[in-house]
Design a protein around this motif. Structure first.
Motif, PDB file in Angstrom:
ATOM      1  N   LEU A   1     -10.033   0.403   5.499  1.00  0.00           N
ATOM      2  CA  LEU A   1     -11.058   0.226   4.462  1.00  0.00           C
ATOM      3  C   LEU A   1     -11.685   1.553   4.049  1.00  0.00           C
ATOM      4  CD1 LEU A   1     -12.576  -3.031   5.919  1.00  0.00           C
ATOM      5  CD2 LEU A   1     -11.374  -2.809   3.726  1.00  0.00           C
ATOM      6  N   ARG A   2     -11.957   2.405   5.001  1.00  0.00           N
ATOM      7  CA  ARG A   2     -12.547   3.711   4.654  1.00  0.00           C
ATOM      8  C   ARG A   2     -11.579   4.542   3.811  1.00  0.00           C
ATOM      9  NH1 ARG A   2     -16.308   4.686   9.816  1.00  0.00           N
ATOM     10  NH2 ARG A   2     -18.097   3.626   8.921  1.00  0.00           N
ATOM     11  N   GLN A   3     -10.298   4.475   4.134  1.00  0.00           N
ATOM     12  CA  GLN A   3      -9.306   5.180   3.309  1.00  0.00           C
ATOM     13  C   GLN A   3      -9.318   4.630   1.890  1.00  0.00           C
ATOM     14  OE1 GLN A   3      -5.590   4.682   5.384  1.00  0.00           O
ATOM     15  NE2 GLN A   3      -6.134   6.141   6.993  1.00  0.00           N
ATOM     16  N   GLY A   4      -9.426   3.314   1.787  1.00  0.00           N
ATOM     17  CA  GLY A   4      -9.471   2.690   0.463  1.00  0.00           C
ATOM     18  C   GLY A   4     -10.701   3.099  -0.315  1.00  0.00           C
ATOM     19  N   ILE A   5     -11.835   3.163   0.373  1.00  0.00           N
ATOM     20  CA  ILE A   5     -13.078   3.555  -0.294  1.00  0.00           C
ATOM     21  C   ILE A   5     -13.005   5.013  -0.750  1.00  0.00           C
ATOM     22  CG2 ILE A   5     -15.540   3.976   0.120  1.00  0.00           C
ATOM     23  CD1 ILE A   5     -15.474   1.323   1.805  1.00  0.00           C
ATOM     24  N   GLN A   6     -12.317   5.843   0.016  1.00  0.00           N
ATOM     25  CA  GLN A   6     -12.134   7.237  -0.429  1.00  0.00           C
ATOM     26  C   GLN A   6     -11.300   7.285  -1.705  1.00  0.00           C
ATOM     27  OE1 GLN A   6     -10.456   9.203   3.019  1.00  0.00           O
ATOM     28  NE2 GLN A   6     -12.447  10.048   3.579  1.00  0.00           N
ATOM     29  N   ARG A   7     -10.292   6.412  -1.796  1.00  0.00           N
ATOM     30  CA  ARG A   7      -9.400   6.403  -2.957  1.00  0.00           C
ATOM     31  C   ARG A   7     -10.059   5.725  -4.157  1.00  0.00           C
ATOM     32  NH1 ARG A   7      -4.363   8.008  -1.887  1.00  0.00           N
ATOM     33  NH2 ARG A   7      -3.618   7.134  -3.840  1.00  0.00           N
ATOM     34  N   THR A   8     -10.757   4.614  -3.902  1.00  0.00           N
ATOM     35  CA  THR A   8     -11.359   3.833  -4.985  1.00  0.00           C
ATOM     36  C   THR A   8     -12.788   3.439  -4.582  1.00  0.00           C
ATOM     37  OG1 THR A   8     -10.301   1.854  -4.068  1.00  0.00           O
ATOM     38  CG2 THR A   8      -9.217   2.882  -5.944  1.00  0.00           C
ATOM     39  N   PRO A   9     -13.707   4.404  -4.642  1.00  0.00           N
ATOM     40  CA  PRO A   9     -15.076   4.147  -4.180  1.00  0.00           C
ATOM     41  C   PRO A   9     -15.816   3.085  -4.986  1.00  0.00           C
ATOM     42  CG  PRO A   9     -14.928   6.291  -5.245  1.00  0.00           C
ATOM     43  CD  PRO A   9     -13.529   5.763  -5.140  1.00  0.00           C
TER      44      PRO A   9
ATOM     45  N   LEU B   1       0.813  -1.219   0.000  1.00  0.00           N
ATOM     46  CA  LEU B   1       0.000   0.000   0.000  1.00  0.00           C
ATOM     47  C   LEU B   1       0.845   1.266   0.000  1.00  0.00           C
ATOM     48  CD1 LEU B   1      -2.907  -1.014   2.372  1.00  0.00           C
ATOM     49  CD2 LEU B   1      -2.985  -0.692  -0.097  1.00  0.00           C
ATOM     50  N   ALA B   2       2.011   1.200   0.611  1.00  0.00           N
ATOM     51  CA  ALA B   2       2.899   2.364   0.594  1.00  0.00           C
ATOM     52  C   ALA B   2       3.345   2.668  -0.832  1.00  0.00           C
ATOM     53  CB  ALA B   2       4.108   2.117   1.491  1.00  0.00           C
ATOM     54  N   SER B   3       3.561   1.618  -1.642  1.00  0.00           N
ATOM     55  CA  SER B   3       3.981   1.829  -3.028  1.00  0.00           C
ATOM     56  C   SER B   3       2.809   2.018  -3.974  1.00  0.00           C
ATOM     57  CB  SER B   3       4.784   0.647  -3.570  1.00  0.00           C
ATOM     58  OG  SER B   3       5.394  -0.098  -2.611  1.00  0.00           O
ATOM     59  N   VAL B   4       1.705   1.298  -3.712  1.00  0.00           N
ATOM     60  CA  VAL B   4       0.536   1.346  -4.591  1.00  0.00           C
ATOM     61  C   VAL B   4      -0.704   1.552  -3.712  1.00  0.00           C
ATOM     62  CG1 VAL B   4      -0.737   0.153  -6.420  1.00  0.00           C
ATOM     63  CG2 VAL B   4       1.688  -0.341  -6.083  1.00  0.00           C
ATOM     64  N   PRO B   5      -0.998   2.798  -3.344  1.00  0.00           N
ATOM     65  CA  PRO B   5      -2.108   3.064  -2.414  1.00  0.00           C
ATOM     66  C   PRO B   5      -3.476   2.579  -2.891  1.00  0.00           C
ATOM     67  CG  PRO B   5      -0.772   5.028  -2.747  1.00  0.00           C
ATOM     68  CD  PRO B   5      -0.296   4.005  -3.732  1.00  0.00           C
ATOM     69  N   ASP B   6      -3.641   2.385  -4.197  1.00  0.00           N
ATOM     70  CA  ASP B   6      -4.929   1.935  -4.732  1.00  0.00           C
ATOM     71  C   ASP B   6      -5.006   0.412  -4.891  1.00  0.00           C
ATOM     72  OD1 ASP B   6      -5.701   4.562  -4.820  1.00  0.00           O
ATOM     73  OD2 ASP B   6      -5.333   4.803  -6.956  1.00  0.00           O
ATOM     74  N   ALA B   7      -4.083  -0.320  -4.278  1.00  0.00           N
ATOM     75  CA  ALA B   7      -4.082  -1.786  -4.371  1.00  0.00           C
ATOM     76  C   ALA B   7      -5.220  -2.340  -3.508  1.00  0.00           C
ATOM     77  CB  ALA B   7      -2.734  -2.346  -3.934  1.00  0.00           C
ATOM     78  N   VAL B   8      -6.347  -2.592  -4.152  1.00  0.00           N
ATOM     79  CA  VAL B   8      -7.573  -2.969  -3.442  1.00  0.00           C
ATOM     80  C   VAL B   8      -7.409  -4.277  -2.679  1.00  0.00           C
ATOM     81  CG1 VAL B   8      -9.989  -3.648  -3.785  1.00  0.00           C
ATOM     82  CG2 VAL B   8      -9.053  -1.663  -4.994  1.00  0.00           C
ATOM     83  N   GLN B   9      -6.863  -5.296  -3.316  1.00  0.00           N
ATOM     84  CA  GLN B   9      -6.742  -6.597  -2.644  1.00  0.00           C
ATOM     85  C   GLN B   9      -5.802  -6.518  -1.444  1.00  0.00           C
ATOM     86  OE1 GLN B   9      -8.650  -9.218  -3.020  1.00  0.00           O
ATOM     87  NE2 GLN B   9      -9.733  -8.117  -4.620  1.00  0.00           N
TER      88      GLN B   9
END
Length: 108
Positions: free
Chosen positions: A39-47, A9-17
């Motif tokens: 998870l909320r951070q992820g949803i903000q990045r990739t809703p 995630l540090a390298s690829v913040p949008d890595a959903v899996q």
């Protein structure tokens, strides 16, 4: 495992899996608030990532935040209506909602 997912995630913040797996790991370590935040951070990045909504629903439900879990499950079904478990989550959300409404009616 936690360090590996965090590193991805540090390298690829949008890595959903990686984000979903990190959250699962945190929840399994009895760190649900951290899992919810991840998870909320992820949803903000990739809703539009249904997996994150489903994972969020699971953690929220386990922490007793049923109303929020229902919303997360419904978002999952809306984003992935053809997923093999979409009908199951739709039914589960409806059952949780029915239970929640019954509890509210019994305790006005």
């Amino acid at each position: 495992a936690e360090r590996q997912y965090a590193s991805v995630l540090a390298s690829v913040p949008d890595a959903v899996q990686a984000r979903a797996r990190l959250a699962t790991t945190l929840a399994a370590q009895n760190r649900p608030q951290e899992a919810i935040e991840v998870l909320r951070q992820g949803i903000q990045r990739t809703p539009e990532a249904p997996t994150l909504h489903r994972s969020l629903g699971r953690v929220l439900e386990k922490t007793g935040r049923v109303e929020d879990a229902i919303a997360a499950y419904r978002a999952y079904v809306r984003l992935a209506p053809n997923a093999k478990d979409a009908k199951e989550y739709n039914r589960h959300a409806a059952a949780l909602d029915q239970r929640l409404q019954a509890e509210r009616a019994a305790n006005p």
